[in-house]
Design a protein around this motif. Structure first.
Motif, short mmCIF file in Angstrom:
data_model
loop_
_atom_site.label_atom_id
_atom_site.label_comp_id
_atom_site.label_asym_id
_atom_site.label_seq_id
_atom_site.Cartn_x
_atom_site.Cartn_y
_atom_site.Cartn_z
N UNK A 32 5.94 -8.19 -5.44
CA UNK A 32 5.27 -6.85 -5.45
C UNK A 32 5.47 -6.01 -3.55
N UNK A 33 5.43 -4.83 -3.54
CA UNK A 33 4.58 -4.28 -2.16
C UNK A 33 3.36 -5.28 -1.71
N UNK A 34 2.43 -4.61 -2.50
CA UNK A 34 1.10 -5.57 -2.90
C UNK A 34 1.60 -6.44 -1.69
N UNK A 35 2.17 -7.93 -1.91
CA UNK A 35 2.50 -9.35 -1.44
C UNK A 35 3.07 -8.93 -0.81
N UNK A 36 4.26 -8.36 -0.24
CA UNK A 36 4.99 -7.91 1.46
C UNK A 36 3.66 -7.27 2.84
N UNK A 37 3.30 -6.90 2.09
CA UNK A 37 2.07 -5.78 3.32
C UNK A 37 1.44 -6.82 3.40
N UNK A 38 0.83 -7.96 2.41
CA UNK A 38 0.00 -9.23 2.80
C UNK A 38 0.86 -10.06 3.74
N UNK A 39 1.98 -10.58 3.22
CA UNK A 39 2.80 -11.03 4.40
C UNK A 39 2.81 -10.31 5.53
N UNK A 40 3.28 -9.33 5.44
CA UNK A 40 3.31 -9.04 6.77
C UNK A 40 2.05 -9.02 8.02
N UNK A 41 0.83 -7.98 6.90
CA UNK A 41 -0.56 -9.23 7.98
C UNK A 41 -0.25 -10.58 8.29
N UNK A 42 0.03 -11.30 7.43
CA UNK A 42 -0.08 -12.52 8.22
C UNK A 42 0.90 -12.72 9.23
#
Length: 461
Positions: free
Chosen positions: A307-317
């Motif tokens: 999912x894109x939300x999971x990619x966003x979370x990965x990006x933040x980390x």
């Protein structure tokens, strides 16, 4: 570029997308770990501030005791300045923002269309291509003007269409597309030999393969280890693990949507007798929704929908960790990324000729596919030369699957260059994942175009 005692120095590399927090770290580490190359990386990014951060990070690595070579990093405010005087050009960009990516991946789900990745084919990949192609038109024009003799390495998806655009705009460009999916399949064959034969201490170079297809929909029709045909063993391997799947870390697919249990790969082998050579998440998007009908079907085949939300979370980390590197609280770990850009550089410079898979226009290396279409096969790197290796032809039943995408990609390229919405829709509705009726397909297409309209300058939307 200068040569002395089997080493190359003063190499000039322009890096388009040089503000990256991801691939830039890999490049910095890979270059620092090779003692035969040194020079300058010229960073260019639409966000100059981000390029300046990588300038700081890259230059700090030269002071590491474990660094085997010295590279200078410098951020440039214009693409022209970054390209001028460059021997090589690396392109690795994110075409758009997470907002456009969210539309690419999740808007089709409202119509029952599921895409594990959404960056190469399917509705998401095709719309992503429409906004990426104009960017690559500008890159090709700039390279022709400021660095016409440079070798161009492309890492951006959709890989095939990015590479194809460079050649369409600047036919004499020396460009190729780089993808590591084949490496993963060679790694699977290594684990197969370990599992079935007890053979340890293998390297990817020990597994020789013949590659045919297009990026993310590649196939292997020959695979050997010490000149021994691996296909009979692979058939045993598939039979043994067909139901449960086979992973490096068992059941990792349940918690990590970037992994898979290789069941799609195994099923395609049973159907067609060739080794499908990309990851399951990519392979599943090139065929009708056999594996992606709904989330339950995806789970049954033991892979995930990223999912894109999971990619966003990965990006933040990643951003948090990256800022610690820039701030000096942490040190960049120098370890090989597994990419081949250093070997490719050394091959083109003439220090280390070798053969690997790349994406290039078809000049006859792959039969059954139109000339000029970008295909993925092996190619030989040597001093200022890149020659495709003759790969042969896919069986007609596999080639028919591949050709549908080849023709769709050519249509999308033409539509993007002409800003032709009707032509783009003809490719969109012809994608094998778009199994909905024509009315809903038009509605979805209009919505997705509207969501990416900021990148479609000159289109009548």
């Amino acid at each position: 570029m200068k040569f002395s005692n089997g080493k190359a120095s003063d190499i000039q590399i322009a890096y388009i997308g040089g503000g990256s927090m991801y691939w830039a770290k890999n490049l910095i580490a890979d270059l620092a770990l090779d003692e035969e190359l040194s020079g300058k990386v010229r960073l260019y990014d639409l966000d100059y501030g981000k390029a300046k951060k990588n300038e700081k990070l890259g230059n700090s690595v030269s002071d590491y005791a474990e660094a085997k070579s010295k590279w200078m990093y410098e951020a440039y405010e214009t693409l022209a300045d970054a390209l001028t005087g460059s021997d090589f050009v690396f392109i690795s960009i994110l075409p758009g923002t997470f907002a456009e990516m969210h539309s690419d991946v999740h808007e089709p789900e409202k119509y029952g269309i599921y895409q594990p990745v959404g960056d190469t084919t399917g509705p998401g990949g095709l719309v992503r291509a429409l906004r990426t192609i104009p960017m690559y038109v500008e890159f090709a024009q700039a390279i022709e003007k400021y660095a016409p003799d440079a070798w161009v390495f492309n890492y951006t998806n959709p890989m095939t269409l990015c590479t194809r655009t460079l050649y369409e705009v600047f036919p004499k460009i020396k460009a190729f597309g780089c993808c590591h999916e084949i490496f993963g399949t060679q790694g699977l064959l290594i684990r197969m030999l370990r599992d079935l034969e007890g053979i340890e201490e293998l390297h990817r170079d020990d597994i020789r393969v013949n590659v045919l297809g297009i990026n993310h929909f590649t196939w292997i029709d020959q695979a050997t280890y010490k000149n021994v045909d691996l296909f009979p063993l692979y058939r045993q391997f598939v039979d043994k693990y067909y139901e449960e799947g086979f992973e490096h870390n068992k059941d990792a697919w349940k918690t990590n949507t970037y992994t898979a249990a290789n069941r799609v790969k195994f099923d395609l082998f049973r159907r067609y007798g060739l080794i499908a050579a990309a990851g399951d998440r990519h392979l599943a998007e090139f065929v009708p929704p056999w594996y992606t009908k709904d989330p339950e079907t995806v789970r049954a085949w033991k892979f995930g929908l990223t999912t894109v939300p999971s990619r966003v979370d990965k990006h933040k980390a990643t951003e948090e960790q990256y800022n610690k590197l820039i701030g000096g609280q942490e040190k960049l770990v120098l370890k090989a990324s597994g990419e081949e850009e250093v070997r490719q550089l050394k091959g083109l410079i003439g220090l280390q000729p070798f053969v690997t898979n790349v994406n290039l226009p078809n000049v006859g290396q792959m039969q059954g596919v139109p000339l000029r279409a970008v295909v993925e096969t092996n190619a030989a790197f040597s001093g200022n030369s890149l020659r495709p290796v003759h790969a042969g032809e896919l069986p007609v039943e596999v080639n028919s699957l591949v050709m549908r995408h080849v023709l769709n990609q050519e249509t999308i390229l033409k539509a993007a260059l002409k800003r032709d919405k009707a032509l783009a829709f003809s490719a969109f509705v012809n994608d094998p994942l778009v199994t909905i009726d024509i009315g809903p397909a038009e509605e979805l297409f209009e919505t997705m175009l509207g969501n990416t309209k900021a990148y479609l300058k000159g289109w009548e939307l």
